[in-house]
Design a protein around this motif. Structure first.
Motif, PDB file in Angstrom:
ATOM      1  N   ALA A   1     -15.437   0.885   0.370  1.00  0.00           N
ATOM      2  CA  ALA A   1     -15.589  -0.484  -0.127  1.00  0.00           C
ATOM      3  C   ALA A   1     -14.285  -0.929  -0.787  1.00  0.00           C
ATOM      4  N   VAL A   2     -14.088  -2.243  -0.815  1.00  0.00           N
ATOM      5  CA  VAL A   2     -12.851  -2.786  -1.378  1.00  0.00           C
ATOM      6  C   VAL A   2     -12.695  -2.389  -2.842  1.00  0.00           C
ATOM      7  N   TRP A   3     -13.773  -2.497  -3.618  1.00  0.00           N
ATOM      8  CA  TRP A   3     -13.668  -2.189  -5.042  1.00  0.00           C
ATOM      9  C   TRP A   3     -13.254  -0.741  -5.264  1.00  0.00           C
ATOM     10  N   GLN A   4     -13.673   0.140  -4.358  1.00  0.00           N
ATOM     11  CA  GLN A   4     -13.303   1.547  -4.498  1.00  0.00           C
ATOM     12  C   GLN A   4     -11.802   1.744  -4.317  1.00  0.00           C
ATOM     13  N   LEU A   5     -11.217   1.027  -3.362  1.00  0.00           N
ATOM     14  CA  LEU A   5      -9.784   1.149  -3.133  1.00  0.00           C
ATOM     15  C   LEU A   5      -8.980   0.479  -4.250  1.00  0.00           C
ATOM     16  N   VAL A   6      -9.533  -0.596  -4.827  1.00  0.00           N
ATOM     17  CA  VAL A   6      -8.889  -1.197  -5.999  1.00  0.00           C
ATOM     18  C   VAL A   6      -8.864  -0.184  -7.145  1.00  0.00           C
ATOM     19  N   LEU A   7      -9.992   0.505  -7.342  1.00  0.00           N
ATOM     20  CA  LEU A   7     -10.073   1.520  -8.397  1.00  0.00           C
ATOM     21  C   LEU A   7      -9.052   2.623  -8.160  1.00  0.00           C
ATOM     22  N   VAL A   8      -8.978   3.090  -6.929  1.00  0.00           N
ATOM     23  CA  VAL A   8      -8.036   4.165  -6.594  1.00  0.00           C
ATOM     24  C   VAL A   8      -6.595   3.731  -6.846  1.00  0.00           C
ATOM     25  N   SER A   9      -6.245   2.527  -6.382  1.00  0.00           N
ATOM     26  CA  SER A   9      -4.870   2.071  -6.554  1.00  0.00           C
ATOM     27  C   SER A   9      -4.525   1.914  -8.027  1.00  0.00           C
ATOM     28  N   CYS A  10      -5.499   1.528  -8.848  1.00  0.00           N
ATOM     29  CA  CYS A  10      -5.246   1.381 -10.279  1.00  0.00           C
ATOM     30  C   CYS A  10      -5.065   2.737 -10.960  1.00  0.00           C
ATOM     31  N   ILE A  11      -5.885   3.721 -10.573  1.00  0.00           N
ATOM     32  CA  ILE A  11      -5.743   5.064 -11.149  1.00  0.00           C
ATOM     33  C   ILE A  11      -4.373   5.643 -10.803  1.00  0.00           C
ATOM     34  N   ILE A  12      -4.012   5.567  -9.513  1.00  0.00           N
ATOM     35  CA  ILE A  12      -2.715   6.102  -9.095  1.00  0.00           C
ATOM     36  C   ILE A  12      -1.581   5.296  -9.725  1.00  0.00           C
ATOM     37  N   GLY A  13      -1.756   3.983  -9.828  1.00  0.00           N
ATOM     38  CA  GLY A  13      -0.746   3.161 -10.480  1.00  0.00           C
ATOM     39  C   GLY A  13      -0.531   3.560 -11.928  1.00  0.00           C
ATOM     40  N   ALA A  14      -1.625   3.877 -12.625  1.00  0.00           N
ATOM     41  CA  ALA A  14      -1.500   4.325 -14.013  1.00  0.00           C
ATOM     42  C   ALA A  14      -0.714   5.629 -14.093  1.00  0.00           C
ATOM     43  N   GLY A  15      -1.008   6.545 -13.170  1.00  0.00           N
ATOM     44  CA  GLY A  15      -0.282   7.817 -13.159  1.00  0.00           C
ATOM     45  C   GLY A  15       1.192   7.638 -12.852  1.00  0.00           C
ATOM     46  N   VAL A  16       1.487   6.764 -11.892  1.00  0.00           N
ATOM     47  CA  VAL A  16       2.887   6.502 -11.546  1.00  0.00           C
ATOM     48  C   VAL A  16       3.607   5.849 -12.717  1.00  0.00           C
ATOM     49  N   GLY A  17       2.941   4.917 -13.391  1.00  0.00           N
ATOM     50  CA  GLY A  17       3.546   4.264 -14.545  1.00  0.00           C
ATOM     51  C   GLY A  17       3.886   5.252 -15.646  1.00  0.00           C
ATOM     52  N   LEU A  18       2.989   6.200 -15.897  1.00  0.00           N
ATOM     53  CA  LEU A  18       3.260   7.226 -16.906  1.00  0.00           C
ATOM     54  C   LEU A  18       4.452   8.084 -16.508  1.00  0.00           C
ATOM     55  N   GLY A  19       4.438   8.545 -15.257  1.00  0.00           N
ATOM     56  CA  GLY A  19       5.502   9.435 -14.799  1.00  0.00           C
ATOM     57  C   GLY A  19       6.854   8.765 -14.717  1.00  0.00           C
ATOM     58  N   TYR A  20       6.874   7.568 -14.158  1.00  0.00           N
ATOM     59  CA  TYR A  20       8.144   6.868 -14.003  1.00  0.00           C
ATOM     60  C   TYR A  20       8.744   6.474 -15.350  1.00  0.00           C
ATOM     61  N   GLY A  21       7.896   6.262 -16.346  1.00  0.00           N
ATOM     62  CA  GLY A  21       8.415   5.971 -17.671  1.00  0.00           C
ATOM     63  C   GLY A  21       9.014   7.181 -18.357  1.00  0.00           C
ATOM     64  N   ALA A  22       8.517   8.378 -17.994  1.00  0.00           N
ATOM     65  CA  ALA A  22       8.981   9.610 -18.645  1.00  0.00           C
ATOM     66  C   ALA A  22      10.258  10.161 -18.037  1.00  0.00           C
ATOM     67  N   MET A  23      10.472   9.950 -16.738  1.00  0.00           N
ATOM     68  CA  MET A  23      11.620  10.568 -16.060  1.00  0.00           C
ATOM     69  C   MET A  23      12.960  10.163 -16.662  1.00  0.00           C
ATOM     70  N   PRO A  24      13.224   8.871 -16.891  1.00  0.00           N
ATOM     71  CA  PRO A  24      14.515   8.520 -17.492  1.00  0.00           C
ATOM     72  C   PRO A  24      14.701   9.138 -18.880  1.00  0.00           C
ATOM     73  N   ALA A  25      13.625   9.218 -19.663  1.00  0.00           N
ATOM     74  CA  ALA A  25      13.731   9.806 -20.995  1.00  0.00           C
ATOM     75  C   ALA A  25      14.115  11.275 -20.912  1.00  0.00           C
ATOM     76  N   LEU A  26      13.538  11.993 -19.956  1.00  0.00           N
ATOM     77  CA  LEU A  26      13.873  13.406 -19.772  1.00  0.00           C
ATOM     78  C   LEU A  26      15.327  13.574 -19.350  1.00  0.00           C
ATOM     79  N   VAL A  27      15.767  12.741 -18.413  1.00  0.00           N
ATOM     80  CA  VAL A  27      17.151  12.846 -17.930  1.00  0.00           C
ATOM     81  C   VAL A  27      18.131  12.501 -19.046  1.00  0.00           C
ATOM     82  N   MET A  28      17.885  11.377 -19.737  1.00  0.00           N
ATOM     83  CA  MET A  28      18.824  10.935 -20.766  1.00  0.00           C
ATOM     84  C   MET A  28      18.823  11.851 -21.981  1.00  0.00           C
ATOM     85  N   GLY A  29      17.744  12.615 -22.167  1.00  0.00           N
ATOM     86  CA  GLY A  29      17.697  13.560 -23.274  1.00  0.00           C
ATOM     87  C   GLY A  29      18.516  14.806 -23.036  1.00  0.00           C
ATOM     88  N   ALA A  30      19.085  14.941 -21.829  1.00  0.00           N
ATOM     89  CA  ALA A  30      19.810  16.177 -21.502  1.00  0.00           C
ATOM     90  C   ALA A  30      21.208  15.936 -20.968  1.00  0.00           C
TER      91      ALA A  30
END
Length: 487
Positions: free
Chosen positions: A364-393
């Motif tokens: 169903a459409v709502w299920q794919l919206v839910l999936v894209s939002c969950i994965i989007g949240a994970g990507v947002g967390l990860g992509y925000g952390a990568m520059p901090a890790l690189v710049m910290g070293a």
């Protein structure tokens, strides 16, 4: 109300907010450019009077130009000014968009798309400017927002492109891209300061040529392997040649006083495992971009397709980018409280959970919206952390080059993901009239691979040395901060 005084060498608080908004807008424009062409891909052979295999070069050219330009512009930014290179990238994006808008044949389109691809360095350059110019307390949230701009532009680009393609001549897509590029260029010129941080030295031309040759060989083999045959002499020759050039290039980089990529810094555990996790993360993220649009657009008669238009597909996927932007401040808070390693691991676990949900819920459409939002949240967390890790070293003088290398690692992951998912979906098909379309089990297999690579990113991130977040995270790196840019 008066502005908060700025620390030495930093912009004042009020202007800092404007800098973040402008740089994030520039990042959205760049990612928007890459998505706008998606509705045209099936029609490019007819639009450009070219064969289907030749028409794919309009996409491949962007990939190759992006891979080559990202580390080069990062190094030039450290040497000659990050804002200067950012403006150069945006000018080339605008010029490439105009060339595409005026094109009616394949040659000019390839040139224009290559020029657009050169702009991919905007996001790592923007993050590096933030490190140099923003007050320390604003850096974590600002870099998270800048990283999220990649997803926002990608998510908003598809429905916008579908809307324009349905109601206007296809050239209008590129005029829109050109106009956005002009606006971004003007805003950066007026509001973004030039950093005084410079690494000095001379540009490593042989290193740039060597890395470019290796990347072109490897990524060309990945992107064209399915068409040429994975076991063909051309594909294997490209892979073998790319690996050989990369090994020779690495040996010479270690000997040069001013190398294009400081491999000694790149080998530090915090940088190395962040970059390795970024490859797996990029692979995992892109798997969703290949699966969900096809599920949404396949006919209902298949038994699992949802039969939606391209416009509806874009609207279903758009919330993912908005979720990434909403998650950005939470990513910064977790990073400040627990460190960027924790944020990256949490993001990888969230992406894996999203794919597991997708395997179970895809009818169903709502299920794919839910999936894209969950994965989007994970990507947002990860992509925000990568520059901090690189710049910290890494030292401040190597910020742009290090961020650009990390961005390149993510791009390599997405390129490999596209190839692997393409092979899986081409092999696991069902008959639909005279055609063969990907089967439901094929989609589930790609989702399982996406979950697996997200867990691999989680495992790799666990090897990043743990370090308590420090108030001076935006300043020079610990321990080796004073060493030269090329050890």
């Amino acid at each position: 109300m008066s502005e908060t005084p700025a620390p030495p060498g930093k912009v004042a608080s009020g202007r800092a907010d404007a800098v973040v908004v402008v740089l994030a807008f520039a990042g959205i424009v760049v990612s928007l450019m890459q998505t706008l062409v998606i509705p045209l891909v099936p029609e490019l052979p007819d639009l450009l009077n070219a064969s289907p295999s030749d028409a794919t070069w309009a996409v491949t050219a962007t990939l190759l130009a992006s891979a080559v330009a990202t580390p080069v512009f990062g190094r030039l930014g450290d040497m000659h000014g990050k804002r200067r290179m950012l403006l150069a990238s945006l000018v080339l994006l605008t010029a490439g968009s105009v060339v595409c808008a005026l094109s009616d044949s394949l040659g000019p389109m390839i040139v224009g798309r290559a020029l657009q691809g050169v702009s991919s360095g905007v996001i790592p350059l923007g993050i590096s400017i933030m490190r140099d110019e923003l007050p320390t307390e604003k850096l974590a949230s600002a870099t998270a927002v800048m990283s999220a701009s990649l997803g926002v532009g990608g998510a908003l680009g598809l429905p916008l492109a579908a809307l324009v393609a349905d109601h206007f001549d296809w050239h209008m897509l590129f005029w829109v891209s050109a106009a956005a590029g002009l606006v971004a260029t003007a805003l950066v010129t007026v509001l973004v300061p030039e950093s005084e941080v410079r690494t000095g030295g001379r540009f490593d031309i042989p290193g740039a040529l060597g890395l470019s040759a290796a990347l072109v060989c490897l990524l060309l083999g990945v992107s064209k392997g399915a068409a040429w045959g994975w076991a063909s002499g051309t594909t294997l020759g490209l892979f073998g040649g790319g690996v050989l050039v990369l090994l020779v290039w690495g040996a010479f980089q270690l000997r040069l006083p001013y190398a294009l990529v400081n491999l000694r810094i790149a080998a530090r555990p915090q940088v190395l495992f962040t970059n390795l996790a970024s490859v797996a993360y990029g692979f995992s993220m892109f798997a969703m971009s290949l699966v969900l649009p096809q599920l949404l657009q396949l006919p209902k008669d298949t038994g699992y397709g949802l039969g939606k238009s391209l416009l509806v597909t874009g609207l279903v996927l758009a919330p993912q980018g908005l979720v990434m932007m909403v998650v950005a401040p939470f990513s910064a808070r977790i990073t400040q409280a627990r460190g960027p390693k924790t944020t990256l691991m949490l993001g990888a676990a969230t992406v894996a959970a999203g794919y597991v949900v997708n395997i179970l819920l895809m009818s169903a459409v709502w299920q794919l919206v839910l999936v894209s939002c969950i994965i989007g949240a994970g990507v947002g967390l990860g992509y925000g952390a990568m520059p901090a890790l690189v710049m910290g070293a890494v030292p401040v003088s190597d910020t742009a080059a290090a961020n650009s290398l990390n961005s390149l690692m993510r791009a390599v992951g997405t390129s490999v993901s596209s190839a692997v998912a393409g092979v899986v979906l081409a092999q696991m098909t069902i008959a639909y009239g005279p055609l063969h379309v990907p089967s439901q089990n094929g989609f589930r297999t790609v989702m399982a691979i996406g979950a697996g690579t997200a867990l691999l990113a989680l495992l790799l991130a666990s090897f990043i040395p743990s370090r308590r977040p420090r108030p001076a995270a935006g300043d020079v790196a610990p321990a080796d901060a004073s060493e030269p840019a090329a050890a």
